[in-house]
Design a protein around this motif. Structure first.
Motif, PDB file in Angstrom:
ATOM      1  N   GLY A 153      33.378  39.498  44.446  1.00 53.63           N
ATOM      2  CA  GLY A 153      32.207  40.212  43.943  1.00 53.63           C
ATOM      3  C   GLY A 153      31.474  39.405  42.897  1.00 53.63           C
ATOM      4  N   THR A 154      31.098  40.074  41.818  1.00 50.55           N
ATOM      5  CA  THR A 154      30.428  39.389  40.708  1.00 50.55           C
ATOM      6  C   THR A 154      31.352  39.272  39.502  1.00 50.55           C
ATOM      7  N   GLY A 155      32.614  39.725  39.645  1.00 54.93           N
ATOM      8  CA  GLY A 155      33.469  39.815  38.472  1.00 54.93           C
ATOM      9  C   GLY A 155      34.545  38.775  38.320  1.00 54.93           C
ATOM     10  N   ARG A 156      34.886  38.069  39.405  1.00 49.91           N
ATOM     11  CA  ARG A 156      36.017  37.139  39.298  1.00 49.91           C
ATOM     12  C   ARG A 156      35.794  35.887  40.130  1.00 49.91           C
ATOM     13  N   TYR A 181      47.100  28.963  39.559  1.00 47.46           N
ATOM     14  CA  TYR A 181      45.788  29.587  39.709  1.00 47.46           C
ATOM     15  C   TYR A 181      45.220  29.955  38.350  1.00 47.46           C
ATOM     16  N   ARG A 182      43.893  29.945  38.273  1.00 46.54           N
ATOM     17  CA  ARG A 182      43.169  30.442  37.107  1.00 46.54           C
ATOM     18  C   ARG A 182      42.138  31.440  37.627  1.00 46.54           C
ATOM     19  N   HIS A 183      42.213  32.661  37.130  1.00 45.92           N
ATOM     20  CA  HIS A 183      41.289  33.707  37.568  1.00 45.92           C
ATOM     21  C   HIS A 183      40.317  34.001  36.431  1.00 45.92           C
ATOM     22  N   TYR A 184      39.080  33.536  36.597  1.00 46.01           N
ATOM     23  CA  TYR A 184      38.087  33.681  35.534  1.00 46.01           C
ATOM     24  C   TYR A 184      37.338  34.997  35.703  1.00 46.01           C
ATOM     25  N   SER A 202      38.977  46.770  39.811  1.00 47.12           N
ATOM     26  CA  SER A 202      37.775  45.979  39.528  1.00 47.12           C
ATOM     27  C   SER A 202      38.119  44.510  39.333  1.00 47.12           C
ATOM     28  N   ILE A 203      39.333  44.233  38.866  1.00 43.52           N
ATOM     29  CA  ILE A 203      39.790  42.850  38.733  1.00 43.52           C
ATOM     30  C   ILE A 203      40.119  42.282  40.105  1.00 43.52           C
ATOM     31  N   ARG A 204      40.823  43.060  40.895  1.00 41.89           N
ATOM     32  CA  ARG A 204      41.240  42.581  42.217  1.00 41.89           C
ATOM     33  C   ARG A 204      40.045  42.308  43.125  1.00 41.89           C
ATOM     34  N   PHE A 205      39.067  43.203  43.105  1.00 35.69           N
ATOM     35  CA  PHE A 205      37.955  43.107  44.047  1.00 35.69           C
ATOM     36  C   PHE A 205      36.660  42.611  43.414  1.00 35.69           C
ATOM     37  N   GLY A 206      36.626  42.475  42.096  1.00 38.40           N
ATOM     38  CA  GLY A 206      35.490  41.861  41.432  1.00 38.40           C
ATOM     39  C   GLY A 206      34.263  42.722  41.287  1.00 38.40           C
ATOM     40  N   PHE A 207      34.436  44.050  41.247  1.00 39.47           N
ATOM     41  CA  PHE A 207      33.249  44.905  41.078  1.00 39.47           C
ATOM     42  C   PHE A 207      33.354  45.713  39.788  1.00 39.47           C
TER      43      PHE A 207
END
Length: 348
Positions: free
Chosen positions: A213-216, A239-242, A343-348
């Motif tokens: 999405g737009t979050g990660r 891994y690095r999750h920004y 929201s972290i997993r899917f980036g929304f």
């Protein structure tokens, strides 16, 4: 053939004949490096691939990003002319031997792989930055048969070609993280260091794993170290999750909370590893991986059904087995998930 020489050397005064810089004409190849590209079929093919990959990589980039990639290409070309010789200096006479030609093919294909990170992913345009160094190995100087006369160090990382505020923050944190992984290429080795990098090879890359999405933005780090003379190298995957809104890497508390989540995840990860790897598993003491399974740097997040936990060679299996993973179903983790973790997993 429009060669990588023309693309990389055109802006390097005095490095190559002007006629060659416009279009690499093999009838005018004068240096051992140029002749190797023209005379070796495998290297010539790798050169063709690299030239095409470079042209694609710079297409559509902003002027600043395009300039960064061009600078990187010139720096790589300087490195390539030094890394496959026997003294870390460009060859001025003679011809490359079998070792040198194999080395050049690896370098050309490796550079193409780096440039292939210049692409659109999830609506965002990424491009690669890189640093290179070639150092003569003093321990191999008197050995004409050595396959490791020069220490090769390569580091690459992705950057965002965008003006949004989060892009600048992402670029800074990924660049800094990449440099931490390579002391030789970040001027992190002092004069009193036991290992100055002259007797080992490193190849570390930080490439986009995925955009949610737009979050990660998830980045996969591949690291490799080989000490000259060793039976094999050591490598790893993390891994690095920004998180774009928070402006930082994901932490464990972004997904899990409550008493006992660490123990529960360890138990589930061990069960998953046993189910997936069977007799290949070498894990007598599960406490040895307790810190591993709860570290976000070991979590790969693209699977909608499971949290993928990344292990390194030797951690739970033999080196030859590689870097195994264990998949823990998200449904089994629901009791420990924090509110808003989706929201972290899917980036929304």
């Amino acid at each position: 053939m429009v060669s990588v020489l023309a693309l990389g050397l055109a802006a390097m005064p005095g490095s190559i004949n002007v006629a060659l810089a416009a279009s690499f004409d093999c009838t005018k190849a004068g240096t051992p490096f140029e002749r190797a590209i023209c005379n070796n079929e495998e290297l010539s093919a790798a050169d063709d691939r690299l030239a095409a990959t470079y042209e694609t990589a710079v297409g559509g980039l902003s002027e600043i990003a395009r300039g960064d990639v061009r600078t990187g290409q010139r720096e790589w070309l300087s490195y390539a002319q030094r890394a496959c010789t026997r003294d870390a200096k460009p060859m001025v006479s003679g011809e490359y031997d079998e070792r040198g030609l194999t080395c050049l093919v690896d370098l050309f294909n490796g550079r193409s792989t780096v440039l292939e990170q210049s692409r659109m992913i999830g609506g965002l345009r990424f491009y690669p930055m890189a640093r290179y160094e070639a150092l003569p190995d003093p321990n191999e100087a008197g050995n004409p048969d050595s396959w490791s006369p020069v220490a090769r160090h390569e580091l690459s990382w992705v950057q965002l070609d965008a003006d949004e505020g989060f892009a600048h923050a992402f670029n800074d944190i990924i660049r800094d993280e990449a440099r931490l992984s390579s002391p030789v290429l970040s001027d992190g080795i002092g004069p009193d260091a036991e290992d100055d990098g002259s007797s080992s090879d490193t190849n570390n890359s930080f490439a986009v794993e995925g955009v949610a999405g737009t979050g990660r933005i998830s980045v996969k780090a591949n690291t490799y170290w080989y000490g000259h003379g060793a039976a094999h190298g050591n490598w790893g995957i993390t891994y690095r999750h920004y998180l774009t809104e928070q402006g930082r890497f994901m932490e464990a508390r972004d997904l899990f909370s409550g008493d006992g989540w660490e123990a529960a995840l360890l138990d589930l990860a061990v069960k998953a590893a046993k189910a997936e790897h069977g007799d290949a598993l070498m894990l007598d003491d599960t406490s040895s991986i307790a810190d591993v399974v709860i570290a976000p740097e070991r979590w790969d997040l693209p699977d909608s059904y499971a949290l993928v936990i990344q292990f390194q060679p030797y951690e739970i299996s033999a080196y030859a087995y590689g870097a195994p993973q264990a998949r823990v179903r998200w449904s089994d983790l629901e009791p420990y998930m924090v509110e808003g973790s989706e929201s972290i997993r899917f980036g929304f």
